[in-house]
Every structure is written in structure tokens, then in C-alpha cells.
Write an enzyme that holds these catalytic residues in place. Structure first.
Site, PDB file in Angstrom:
ATOM      1  N   ASN A 103       0.795  -1.226   0.000  1.00 61.06           N
ATOM      2  CA  ASN A 103       0.000   0.000   0.000  1.00 61.06           C
ATOM      3  C   ASN A 103       0.829   1.278   0.000  1.00 61.06           C
ATOM      4  O   ASN A 103       0.326   2.348   0.353  1.00 61.06           O
ATOM      5  CB  ASN A 103      -0.967  -0.004   1.186  1.00 61.06           C
ATOM      6  CG  ASN A 103      -1.871  -1.217   1.160  1.00 61.06           C
ATOM      7  OD1 ASN A 103      -1.799  -2.049   2.054  1.00 61.06           O
ATOM      8  ND2 ASN A 103      -2.684  -1.356   0.132  1.00 61.06           N
TER       9      ASN A 103
ATOM     10  N   LEU B 115       1.050   6.951   0.403  1.00 58.66           N
ATOM     11  CA  LEU B 115       0.289   5.806   0.900  1.00 58.66           C
ATOM     12  C   LEU B 115      -1.081   5.696   0.269  1.00 58.66           C
ATOM     13  O   LEU B 115      -1.715   6.699  -0.023  1.00 58.66           O
ATOM     14  CB  LEU B 115       0.051   5.967   2.408  1.00 58.66           C
ATOM     15  CG  LEU B 115       1.272   5.794   3.275  1.00 58.66           C
ATOM     16  CD1 LEU B 115       1.529   7.045   4.049  1.00 58.66           C
ATOM     17  CD2 LEU B 115       1.030   4.647   4.210  1.00 58.66           C
ATOM     18  N   CYS B 116      -1.519   4.468   0.121  1.00 57.97           N
ATOM     19  CA  CYS B 116      -2.899   4.180  -0.263  1.00 57.97           C
ATOM     20  C   CYS B 116      -3.568   3.658   1.007  1.00 57.97           C
ATOM     21  O   CYS B 116      -3.442   2.485   1.352  1.00 57.97           O
ATOM     22  CB  CYS B 116      -2.924   3.139  -1.378  1.00 57.97           C
ATOM     23  SG  CYS B 116      -4.584   2.763  -1.937  1.00 57.97           S
ATOM     24  N   LEU B 117      -4.208   4.563   1.740  1.00 60.65           N
ATOM     25  CA  LEU B 117      -4.810   4.226   3.028  1.00 60.65           C
ATOM     26  C   LEU B 117      -6.169   4.906   3.115  1.00 60.65           C
ATOM     27  O   LEU B 117      -6.257   6.132   2.970  1.00 60.65           O
ATOM     28  CB  LEU B 117      -3.897   4.686   4.172  1.00 60.65           C
ATOM     29  CG  LEU B 117      -4.375   4.457   5.599  1.00 60.65           C
ATOM     30  CD1 LEU B 117      -4.571   2.972   5.891  1.00 60.65           C
ATOM     31  CD2 LEU B 117      -3.394   5.055   6.593  1.00 60.65           C
TER      32      LEU B 117
ATOM     33  N   SER C 250      -6.277  -3.340  -2.931  1.00 62.21           N
ATOM     34  CA  SER C 250      -6.074  -2.012  -3.505  1.00 62.21           C
ATOM     35  C   SER C 250      -4.584  -1.689  -3.466  1.00 62.21           C
ATOM     36  O   SER C 250      -4.151  -0.804  -2.741  1.00 62.21           O
ATOM     37  CB  SER C 250      -6.875  -0.983  -2.699  1.00 62.21           C
ATOM     38  OG  SER C 250      -6.627   0.312  -3.164  1.00 62.21           O
TER      39      SER C 250
END
Length: 151
Positions: free
Chosen positions: A80, A87-89, A120
Site C-alpha cells: 500500500n 500511501l494508499c490508506l 487495492s
């Protein structure tokens, strides 16, 4: 100039000093409360254990109604985390709530380290290794842990 965002960030900073969450630290850069340097220690009993990962957090005047942008400065191999360190959060995007503070953001990132969302992925290679070859994934993570000591 004292804005609502700056007042809130000073409260967040005070909380980080008086009641710091385990394994995370953060403080504003000198002369700019809208930019913070942060450190996350890799959680025990995970491949990230003993890593010292540096991040930068940028806040806009709309904080806490708008989430900060958070980016790893340290190299990070994680499903992520993009190559850029971003970040993909979900809590930094569509699941943001003004009730979250700096401590909550950093502890969420710390939790994400060992519990990635492979549905994701920001780093497809890391995601595929995590799902299909955990031993190689752990090896790559340990390499970034060792690099984090040099930062």
C-alpha cells in the site's frame, strides 16, 4: 497567525508529547506547524520489526476537515505504499474523519504495515509477493528495515 487548523495541530502536538502512542513519534518542523516530521517503529513480531521509518506530513488550512498528505521518506516495500512513498490508506482518503488526529493517523499506518490491503495495491510487486511468496516478501521487507537504520 492562529487559525483553527493551527490550533488543532498544536493540540495534536501536545497529545503526542503527553500521551504518545507506542512506536510512533511526530512533531512540527521548526517555524511551520503545518509540516511535521514523523517516525514509525516497525511493530514487534512482524517483518518490519526494529525498522525506523521516517515520514513527512503536510496539513492544509482545512485540517481537520481535510486529511493530511503523508509520505514515507524512508524507502518502503509494502503493498500500500507507492514508489514515491505516498500511501494508499482509506482513512487518508474517503474514510477520513475530523476526529482523527496525528496520533490516530500514525498508529493506523503502523497497523497497515503488517496488515496490508492487497485488494487495492499501490505496489503491485509487493502485493503479489505478499499473496504468493511470503518468504520473498519478508526478505524484501527486511532489506528496507536494514536501510531504514541508515537514514
Amino acid at each position: 497567525m492562529s487559525t483553527a487548523a493551527r490550533r488543532r495541530l498544536m493540540r495534536d502536538f501536545k497529545r503526542m508529547q503527553t500521551d504518545p502512542p507506542a512506536g510512533v513519534s511526530a512533531s512540527p518542523v521548526p517555524d511551520n506547524v503545518m509540516t511535521w516530521n514523523a517516525v514509525i517503529i516497525g511493530p514487534a513480531d512482524t517483518p518490519f520489526e526494529d525498522g525506523t521509518f521516517r515520514l513527512v506530513m503536510h496539513f492544509e488550512e482545512q485540517y481537520p476537515n481535510k486529511p493530511p498528505s503523508v509520505k514515507f521518506i524512508s524507502e518502503m516495500f509494502h503493498p500500500n505504499v507507492y514508489a514515491t512513498g505516498e500511501l494508499c490508506l482509506d482513512i487518508l482518503q474517503n474514510r477520513w474523519s475530523p476526529t482523527y488526529d496525528v496520533a490516530a493517523v500514525l498508529t493506523s499506518i503502523q497497523s497497515l504495515l503488517n496488515d496490508p490491503n492487497t485488494g487495492s495495491p499501490a505496489n503491485v510487486e509487493a502485493s503479489n509477493l505478499y499473496k504468493d511468496n511470503r518468504k520473498e516478501y519478508h526478505k524484501r521487507v527486511r532489506e528496507t528495515v536494514e536501510k531504514s537504520w541508515e537514514d
